[in-house]
Design an enzyme around this catalytic site. Sequence first.
Site, mmCIF file in Angstrom:
data_model
loop_
_atom_site.group_PDB
_atom_site.id
_atom_site.type_symbol
_atom_site.label_atom_id
_atom_site.label_comp_id
_atom_site.label_asym_id
_atom_site.label_seq_id
_atom_site.Cartn_x
_atom_site.Cartn_y
_atom_site.Cartn_z
ATOM 1 C CG ASP A 1 -24.729 58.430 24.167
ATOM 2 O OD1 ASP A 1 -23.637 57.857 24.290
ATOM 3 O OD2 ASP A 1 -25.249 59.113 25.065
ATOM 4 C CG HIS B 1 -16.567 54.928 19.997
ATOM 5 N ND1 HIS B 1 -15.811 55.793 20.760
ATOM 6 C CD2 HIS B 1 -15.673 54.125 19.365
ATOM 7 C CE1 HIS B 1 -14.525 55.526 20.592
ATOM 8 N NE2 HIS B 1 -14.414 54.514 19.759
#
Length: 429
Positions: free
Chosen positions: A13, A41
């Site tokens: 992340d 994503h």
Amino acid sequence: MAAVAVVGGQWGDEGKGKITDFLSKDATMAVRSNGGNNAGHTIDIDGKEFKMRLIPSGIFAASKAAVIGNGVVINPEVMFGELDNLEKNGIDTSKLRISNRAHIIMPYDVKQDEYQEEAKGDRKIGTTKNGIGPTYMDKASRIGIRVCDLLEKDTFEEKLRLNLKVKNELFTKVYGKPALKLEDIFDKYYEYGQKMKKYVTDTSVLVNDALDNGEKVLFEGAQGTMLDIDEGTYPYVTSSNTISGGICSGIGMGANRLNTVIGVCKAYTTRVGEGPFPTELLDEVGDRIRDTAHEYGTVTGRPRRVGWFDSVALRHAKRVSGINGLSLNLLDVFSGFDKIKICTAYELDGKKIEYYPASLKELYRCKPVYEELPAWEEDITAAKKLDDLPENAQKFLNRVSELVGVPLVTVSVGPDREQTIVLKNPWER
């Protein structure tokens, strides 16, 4: 030949999607080589947000191909859902290429993931329950179903029948759950294979030929180094190799192919799920960072755990992934803060250490050693070059680079592709 790899330097992340999208505009090919739909994503294109879990970020900009390599595990339902969404928004998906050697996440893998996590009770590791781990288990056990198997009806039926026999024994006798039926799976997944056929090729040949022809190829890592199955905080890790070495095996190419390995990090640290996190903030500062940066998982929606920047963890990532360029994201989050802390070392049982322990028991005893820096008041989201940043922001960046021992190549000051300060073009060797 220009081969640039983008890997996560923390626990995933980190904003790899943004930097890969930014770099892919100069690439002919963008390649993903590990993980599955557990790795979300988010890409912002002209103010529109795209959340993806399987399709490579390069689908938006790479001129020639967006490649899913053999190291990726594919959930066809998720993949086609993402393709449909992209096409509805006018994105050309015809350049997608899928490895014929990639493994398929089957319905029994998802069920096994769910049942295993349920059975662990308090010892759960925080899996996303998407069947990623069991699919890699099938792969290692040599019973996995690959893309090429879906294209051959007889082969697929034979393998599915054998696998269901094994899995149903496990489900009914160990977990006390109902058996799965072949007829509920076979036709649906064979049809997925037929829909997939137009994208399928030997991606190892495709990528190596592109490199031989001097093309610019971008390799997208998934998750982060600290989630690597060998180098991460085991067992609170993912089921694949997320370091740069995993990119090579996950596409079928030699390690000498990579020119540049960019480690992506945030100006702070986050983690989703269970496991040690030495710099974690459990106070109002952590809440402020989380709320300002909207730190919630792309896949799970779970609030991410938040902590100060950890240079010990990033030095570990640098060593095991061969990181030679740093891409730092979300610097803008600290506008308006009074101070920022950077973890420079750990204290373990009264001793200062600068390495990342393998032992979980040791990690849980580690206390971060902090260095405090002043923050800044200014809004930096319009900055186009390093000199546009406040002096304190520049000092923070310099200290991060110094502690990690890697030069910065990009700094992100906002979510949009254009809100990226380039200090060194990664495509220039």
